[in-house]
Design an enzyme around this catalytic site. Structure first.
Site, mmCIF file in Angstrom:
data_model
loop_
_atom_site.group_PDB
_atom_site.id
_atom_site.type_symbol
_atom_site.label_atom_id
_atom_site.label_comp_id
_atom_site.label_asym_id
_atom_site.label_seq_id
_atom_site.Cartn_x
_atom_site.Cartn_y
_atom_site.Cartn_z
ATOM 1 N N LYS A 172 69.368 102.435 60.300
ATOM 2 C CA LYS A 172 68.671 102.302 60.163
ATOM 3 C C LYS A 172 67.304 102.107 59.418
ATOM 4 O O LYS A 172 68.189 100.593 58.341
ATOM 5 C CB LYS A 172 69.170 103.172 58.659
ATOM 6 N N CYS A 280 63.952 85.352 56.559
ATOM 7 C CA CYS A 280 64.757 85.095 55.866
ATOM 8 C C CYS A 280 65.303 83.480 55.845
ATOM 9 O O CYS A 280 66.552 82.576 55.157
ATOM 10 C CB CYS A 280 66.084 85.224 56.243
HETATM 11 P P1 NAD Z 1 65.729 95.193 51.457
HETATM 12 O O1 NAD Z 1 66.709 95.285 50.434
HETATM 13 O O2 NAD Z 1 64.751 95.641 49.858
HETATM 14 O O3 NAD Z 1 65.905 96.459 52.170
HETATM 15 C C1 NAD Z 1 66.474 96.118 53.490
HETATM 16 C C2 NAD Z 1 67.089 97.510 53.815
HETATM 17 O O4 NAD Z 1 67.377 98.204 52.175
HETATM 18 C C3 NAD Z 1 66.219 98.703 54.128
HETATM 19 O O5 NAD Z 1 66.657 99.107 55.096
HETATM 20 C C4 NAD Z 1 65.753 99.577 52.644
HETATM 21 O O6 NAD Z 1 65.748 100.432 53.303
HETATM 22 C C5 NAD Z 1 67.210 99.360 51.563
HETATM 23 N N1 NAD Z 1 67.185 99.653 50.702
HETATM 24 C C6 NAD Z 1 66.277 99.394 49.434
HETATM 25 N N2 NAD Z 1 66.425 99.711 48.208
HETATM 26 C C7 NAD Z 1 67.690 100.176 48.301
HETATM 27 C C8 NAD Z 1 68.629 100.605 47.089
HETATM 28 N N3 NAD Z 1 68.188 100.609 46.607
HETATM 29 N N4 NAD Z 1 70.120 101.316 48.026
HETATM 30 C C9 NAD Z 1 70.891 101.274 49.096
HETATM 31 N N5 NAD Z 1 69.538 100.834 50.414
HETATM 32 C C10 NAD Z 1 67.885 99.788 50.029
HETATM 33 O O7 NAD Z 1 65.019 93.437 51.968
HETATM 34 P P2 NAD Z 1 63.563 94.149 52.232
HETATM 35 O O8 NAD Z 1 62.861 93.268 51.046
HETATM 36 O O9 NAD Z 1 63.747 94.603 53.310
HETATM 37 O O10 NAD Z 1 63.919 92.366 53.088
HETATM 38 C C11 NAD Z 1 63.592 91.272 52.810
HETATM 39 C C12 NAD Z 1 64.962 90.711 51.726
HETATM 40 O O11 NAD Z 1 65.895 90.278 53.456
HETATM 41 C C13 NAD Z 1 64.661 89.140 51.353
HETATM 42 O O12 NAD Z 1 65.974 89.137 50.515
HETATM 43 C C14 NAD Z 1 65.526 88.749 53.099
HETATM 44 O O13 NAD Z 1 65.603 86.657 52.897
HETATM 45 C C15 NAD Z 1 66.734 88.959 53.452
HETATM 46 N N6 NAD Z 1 66.631 88.600 54.449
HETATM 47 C C16 NAD Z 1 68.196 88.144 55.376
HETATM 48 C C17 NAD Z 1 67.945 87.513 56.011
HETATM 49 C C18 NAD Z 1 69.672 86.754 56.412
HETATM 50 O O14 NAD Z 1 69.373 86.913 58.079
HETATM 51 N N7 NAD Z 1 69.996 86.863 55.555
HETATM 52 C C19 NAD Z 1 67.525 88.628 57.700
HETATM 53 C C20 NAD Z 1 65.829 88.762 57.477
HETATM 54 C C21 NAD Z 1 66.053 89.607 55.457
#
Ligand code: NAD
Length: 497
Positions: A172, A280
């Protein structure tokens, strides 16, 4: 305008439910329409995956490996196509997108060594005439939920290992830049992977929650922001699944007084402003130690001013737009709040407008200093091109400051001293450490993961821990007595004679 549909059972599958526009971050124009899934879409994919997985787990290791090799070749050939799509939907430069695909390829290469890595253990005569051995088996159907910022690399942290170890994988991806995942699905099919072993279901919260609670999904890998990582970890764990949920970050780079300031500033600038700070492993905080502070500010300001901000499609661009209008407004608001709290804006990118792209999500590189250590612009993840420069008096204070963060993803130290570098790697409460390296992302054959609020669950991503995550161990104790041999069973607990 293209329609981005689910990829279920080897073909594009339209949604019966709603759709959502995919926007170009440089213009906010609609460039495609995404089909959104729900619980019924997830169930459809899971039923296909269950059947496909039973057969896939019976395919020999060498045949699985051959498919992974073919996939590697196809990925190399399709890198240009995937990078263009990522650049269009995410906004990052094509060169940056190619970089993330190359990092994803590393995990695919790790997965080609599955014949070696899946070897179990064997002990002859653990008891007289009894052998003991272990091997690892796939979990079944597993799911991956991924963020917008690495639409190729982060899914590649997951699916090559999950698939090579005999699982069926349902991805997803982020709804902001979903198309790369459909290309990857097509490539797996061309590589000879049976339909149903890799599938893509698009959507938002409904789809995620359905994946986290579906009774036939054995494990969930998540990468995204901390609040959603916590939600996924709690929901999928409560549903009895194995979960690894990687969350947000606020990575600090410590600049020691003996560091080469120009080198440190250029490295920190690449970490803070590369991909508009939306990595990240970005470096949104620099910590200057001792009397180097003003010199570092001058050097970082010079680095920031060199950068060309523009659309990812322009080869001259160093720094692209951020992902959404909301993300842009958040960066500006956090800079405003820093200024209101007495912060000094050494570089101010809030007013930046890119000619011809007035409606894009652009914000220029921004550098803030003189902030109190409890200010949210410093303590929270900004996820944009805003660098906060904190100042401390000595090494111990630097360690204390970095360790006070609730995040523990990555960190770096810039120094010419082996003594302080070694103390830093030992004392810092962070999962990935760089020594004179700003973005210490482990290569594909090591594992990637942070500590504290940057990871929930036991396993880091990819590499050996990924292999462990997607498999479970079985331990067998076996005896083959001669048919005529009569062995008396004892009523006591067995000991090893
Ligand atoms: P996000 O948490 O908004 O979304 C991630 C995933 O979760 C997406 O597929 C999204 O559709 C889903 N999602 C969003 N809101 C949701 C909800 N309320 N309930 C269930 N699922 C939901 O993150 P983003 O904005 O896409 O990515 C950026 C974030 O990811 C930053 O915080 C970054 O630090 C983090 N990140 C971390 C790593 C790591 O390795 N730790 C790597 C890449 C990105």
């Amino acid at each position: 305008m293209t329609d981005v549909k689910h990829w279920i059972d080897g073909r594009e599958t339209a949604s019966t439910g709603s759709t959502q526009p995919i926007l170009d971050p440089s213009t906010n124009e609609e460039i495609a329409t995404l089909h959104l899934g729900d619980a019924s879409t997830v169930d459809q994919a899971v039923q296909v995956a269950r059947t496909a997985q039973r057969e896939w787990a019976q395919v020999s290791l060498s045949k699985r490996t051959q498919i992974m090799y073919r996939m590697r070749q196809l990925l190399i050939e399709a890198t240009g196509e995937i990078a263009e799509v990522i650049s269009r939907e995410h906004g990052k430069t094509v060169a940056d997108a190619k970089g993330e695909i190359a990092r994803g390829q590393e995990t695919l290469e790790f997965a080609t060594s599955i014949t070696q890595d899946l070897k179990g253990g064997f002990s002859e005569n653990v008891s007289t005439g009894v052998d003991g051995y272990t091997f690892r088996q796939p979990l079944g159907v597993v799911a991956g939920i991924t963020p917008f910022n690495f639409p190729a690399m982060v899914p590649f942290w997951m699916h090559p290992i999950a698939i090579a170890t005999g699982n069926a994988f349902i991805l997803k991806p982020s709804e902001r830049d979903p198309s790369a995942s459909n290309i990857v699905a097509r490539l797996y099919q061309e590589a000879g992977l049976p339909d149903g072993v890799f599938q893509v279901v698009h959507g938002g919260k409904d789809t995620v929650d359905a994946l986290c609670t579906h009774e036939d999904i054995a494990a969930v890998s998540f990468v995204g922001s901390t609040p959603i990582a916590q939600h996924v970890h709690a929901t999928a764990s409560a549903a009895g699944k194995r979960v690894q949920a990687l969350g947000g970050a606020n990575n600090h780079a410590v600049v020691m007084p003996d560091a080469n300031v120009e080198f440190a500033a250029s490295q920190v600038a690449s970490g803070a402003f590369g991909s508009a700070g939306e990595r990240c492993m970005a470096v949104p905080v620099a910590v200057t130690v001792g009397d180097i502070h003003e010199q570092f500010l001058e050097a970082i300001a010079a680095e920031a001013e060199k950068l060309t901000v523009g659309p990812g499609s322009d080869p001259a661009t160093d720094m692209p737009p951020v992902i959404t209008k909301d993300a842009r407004e958040r960066v500006i608001r956090m800079a405003d709040e820093a200024e209101q709290a007495g912060g000094r804006l050494v570089v101010d990118g809030r007013g930046l407008v890119v000619d011809g792209y007035e409606n894009g999500n652009f914000v220029g590189p921004t550098v803030v200093t003189d902030l109190p250590a409890d200010h949210p612009t410093y303590t929270e993840e900004v996820f944009g091109p805003l660098l906060v420069v904190m100042h401390v008096n000595n090494f111990d204070e630097a360690v204390e400051l970095v360790n006070s963060s609730r995040f523990g993803n990555g960190t770096a130290i810039f120094t010419g001293s082996g003594h302080y570098a070694r103390r830093y790697q030992e004392e810092i409460e962070v999962g990935m450490v760089g020594i004179n390296v700003p973005i210490p992302t482990p290569v594909g054959y090591y594992s990637f993961g942070g500590w504290k609020d940057s990871l929930f669950g036991e396993h880091h991503a990819h590499g050996p821990e990924g292999l462990e995550f997607y498999t479970k161990q079985k331990a067998v104790t076996s005896r083959w007595p001669h048919q005529e041999e009569h062995l008396e069973a004892s009523m006591s607990f067995p000991t090893h004679d």
